[in-house]
Design an enzyme around this catalytic site. Structure first.
Site, PDB file in Angstrom:
ATOM      1  N   TYR A   1       9.405 -13.079   0.895  1.00 50.65           N
ATOM      2  CA  TYR A   1       8.222 -12.331   1.346  1.00 50.65           C
ATOM      3  C   TYR A   1       7.931 -12.588   2.831  1.00 50.65           C
ATOM      4  CZ  TYR A   1       3.292 -10.780   1.241  1.00 50.65           C
ATOM      5  OH  TYR A   1       2.093 -10.164   1.483  1.00 50.65           O
TER       6      TYR A   1
ATOM      7  N   ILE B   1      -6.676 -12.327   0.523  1.00 51.06           N
ATOM      8  CA  ILE B   1      -7.638 -11.261   0.269  1.00 51.06           C
ATOM      9  C   ILE B   1      -7.751 -11.077  -1.247  1.00 51.06           C
ATOM     10  CG2 ILE B   1      -8.222  -8.849   0.773  1.00 51.06           C
ATOM     11  CD1 ILE B   1      -7.810 -10.559   3.352  1.00 51.06           C
TER      12      ILE B   1
HETATM   13  P1  NAD Z   1      -1.064  -4.461  -4.746  1.00 51.60           P
HETATM   14  O1  NAD Z   1       0.055  -4.960  -5.599  1.00 51.60           O
HETATM   15  O2  NAD Z   1      -2.437  -4.396  -5.349  1.00 51.60           O
HETATM   16  O3  NAD Z   1      -0.733  -3.018  -4.180  1.00 51.60           O
HETATM   17  C1  NAD Z   1       0.534  -2.672  -3.692  1.00 51.60           C
HETATM   18  C2  NAD Z   1       0.814  -1.235  -4.065  1.00 51.60           C
HETATM   19  O4  NAD Z   1       2.130  -0.904  -3.599  1.00 51.60           O
HETATM   20  C3  NAD Z   1       0.785  -0.999  -5.579  1.00 51.60           C
HETATM   21  O5  NAD Z   1      -0.003   0.115  -5.895  1.00 51.60           O
HETATM   22  C4  NAD Z   1       2.243  -0.779  -5.902  1.00 51.60           C
HETATM   23  O6  NAD Z   1       2.487   0.062  -7.036  1.00 51.60           O
HETATM   24  C5  NAD Z   1       2.757  -0.151  -4.615  1.00 51.60           C
HETATM   25  N1  NAD Z   1       4.214  -0.230  -4.514  1.00 51.60           N
HETATM   26  C6  NAD Z   1       5.015  -1.248  -4.918  1.00 51.60           C
HETATM   27  N2  NAD Z   1       6.295  -0.920  -4.749  1.00 51.60           N
HETATM   28  C7  NAD Z   1       6.323   0.335  -4.238  1.00 51.60           C
HETATM   29  C8  NAD Z   1       7.368   1.220  -3.854  1.00 51.60           C
HETATM   30  N3  NAD Z   1       8.650   0.864  -3.981  1.00 51.60           N
HETATM   31  N4  NAD Z   1       7.025   2.432  -3.376  1.00 51.60           N
HETATM   32  C9  NAD Z   1       5.729   2.815  -3.254  1.00 51.60           C
HETATM   33  N5  NAD Z   1       4.699   2.005  -3.603  1.00 51.60           N
HETATM   34  C10 NAD Z   1       4.994   0.783  -4.085  1.00 51.60           C
HETATM   35  O7  NAD Z   1      -1.033  -5.377  -3.442  1.00 51.60           O
HETATM   36  P2  NAD Z   1      -2.132  -5.527  -2.265  1.00 51.60           P
HETATM   37  O8  NAD Z   1      -2.703  -6.891  -2.361  1.00 51.60           O
HETATM   38  O9  NAD Z   1      -3.023  -4.359  -2.235  1.00 51.60           O
HETATM   39  O10 NAD Z   1      -1.158  -5.533  -0.995  1.00 51.60           O
HETATM   40  C11 NAD Z   1      -1.039  -4.452  -0.088  1.00 51.60           C
HETATM   41  C12 NAD Z   1      -0.269  -4.917   1.133  1.00 51.60           C
HETATM   42  O11 NAD Z   1      -0.993  -5.979   1.771  1.00 51.60           O
HETATM   43  C13 NAD Z   1       1.117  -5.465   0.834  1.00 51.60           C
HETATM   44  O12 NAD Z   1       2.023  -5.094   1.848  1.00 51.60           O
HETATM   45  C14 NAD Z   1       0.906  -6.955   0.860  1.00 51.60           C
HETATM   46  O13 NAD Z   1       2.085  -7.657   1.158  1.00 51.60           O
HETATM   47  C15 NAD Z   1      -0.124  -7.081   1.960  1.00 51.60           C
HETATM   48  N6  NAD Z   1      -0.892  -8.338   1.918  1.00 51.60           N
HETATM   49  C16 NAD Z   1      -1.755  -8.585   0.899  1.00 51.60           C
HETATM   50  C17 NAD Z   1      -2.455  -9.778   0.904  1.00 51.60           C
HETATM   51  C18 NAD Z   1      -3.440 -10.102  -0.174  1.00 51.60           C
HETATM   52  O14 NAD Z   1      -4.057 -11.160  -0.108  1.00 51.60           O
HETATM   53  N7  NAD Z   1      -3.648  -9.257  -1.157  1.00 51.60           N
HETATM   54  C19 NAD Z   1      -2.263 -10.695   1.932  1.00 51.60           C
HETATM   55  C20 NAD Z   1      -1.381 -10.409   2.952  1.00 51.60           C
HETATM   56  C21 NAD Z   1      -0.701  -9.195   2.935  1.00 51.60           C
END
Ligand code: NAD
Length: 244
Positions: free
Chosen positions: A152, A185
């Site tokens: 990641y 988050i």
């Molecule tokens: P989440 O899992 O709730 O949402 C991610 C979404 O991406 C989901 O709806 C999933 O179905 C979709 N997805 C997965 N594979 C896919 C594909 N191949 N094609 C299209 N869509 C696809 O995660 P989140 O927490 O909302 O994260 C969103 C972004 O923020 C990500 O890039 C994550 O790495 C980043 N992020 C999140 C956090 C956190 O604390 N939640 C921290 C740092 C970065």
């Protein structure tokens, strides 16, 4: 931002959904993207967005697949003509220490989190007009590293390299390319973190709380706005001060 067209990948739920709603509240037309199996969530999100009075569409596409992204770009071209704002948000985790990590845990993370930036951006770049915005979602893990996340963190560091390089390529068209690096988050992704570990993490965050999806969405809103016209190639950390 009224009347601008915005695509947010992986926006059926989570941070992407919050970004979509936030941009819709600014008057943007919204393209929700997610994988086919997320259709039900995507349709609920779509209803919420349409209720805000903007034009919205769900396009099922797998961002880890170039051809699927090409088809998505063709639909956007046909229905929206131009794409003013692209948010590369879709991401997954498959955490494991490197010693135990399998190829099935390594490659999909690279494909969804990093190769997607090529697959999506390459296919829509020609319909992003001068002055457009590209915002890529990185992570503090890509800046500081994180135990159990070599896969990641590698992708999220890669997102920053992609952002800074593309910013240099498209600046002449007044297109800005920036990254947002969220910390911890509240989301489905962090709901998987065991309670004891979470308590330790909270101790390390200077602001002593987890961020909310709106905190990340507001950073995206700012970078998408005219107020951010002279910012390009930056990494905006939304992390309560945890990274340095
Ligand atoms: P989440 O899992 O709730 O949402 C991610 C979404 O991406 C989901 O709806 C999933 O179905 C979709 N997805 C997965 N594979 C896919 C594909 N191949 N094609 C299209 N869509 C696809 O995660 P989140 O927490 O909302 O994260 C969103 C972004 O923020 C990500 O890039 C994550 O790495 C980043 N992020 C999140 C956090 C956190 O604390 N939640 C921290 C740092 C970065």
């Amino acid at each position: 931002m009224k009347g601008k067209n915005a695509l947010i990948t992986g926006s059926a739920r989570g941070l992407g959904k919050e970004m979509a709603i936030t941009l819709a509240k600014q008057g943007c037309n919204i393209i929700i993207n997610d994988i086919e199996s997320m259709k039900e969530d995507a349709e609920k999100t779509l209803e919420e967005i349409k209720a805000l009075g903007v034009n919205a569409e769900f396009i099922a596409a797998d961002v880890s697949d170039f051809e699927s992204c090409k088809k998505m770009a063709d639909i956007i071209k046909e229905k929206f003509k131009t794409l003013d704002i692209l948010v590369n948000n879709a991401g997954i985790t498959k955490d494991r220490t490197l010693k135990k990590m399998t190829a099935e845990e390594w490659y999909p993370v690279i494909n969804v989190n990093l190769n997607s930036l090529f697959n999506v951006t390459r296919n829509v770049l020609e319909i992003i007009p001068d002055g457009g915005r590209i915002i890529n979602i990185s992570s503090v893990a890509g800046i500081s590293g994180n135990f159990g996340q070599t896969n990641y963190a590698s992708t999220k560091a890669g997102v920053i390299g992609f952002t800074k390089s593309l910013a240099k390529e498209v600046g002449k068209r007044k297109i800005t390319v920036n990254a947002v690096a969220p910390g911890f988050i509240k989301s489905a992704m962090t709901d998987k973190v065991p309670m004891e570990l979470l308590a330790q993490i909270l101790e390390l965050i200077p602001l002593k709380e987890m961020g909310q999806p709106e905190d990340v969405a507001n950073a995206v809103k700012f970078l998408a706005s005219d107020d951010a016209r002279y910012l390009s190639g930056i990494v905006l950390k939304v992390d309560g001060g945890i990274s340095f």
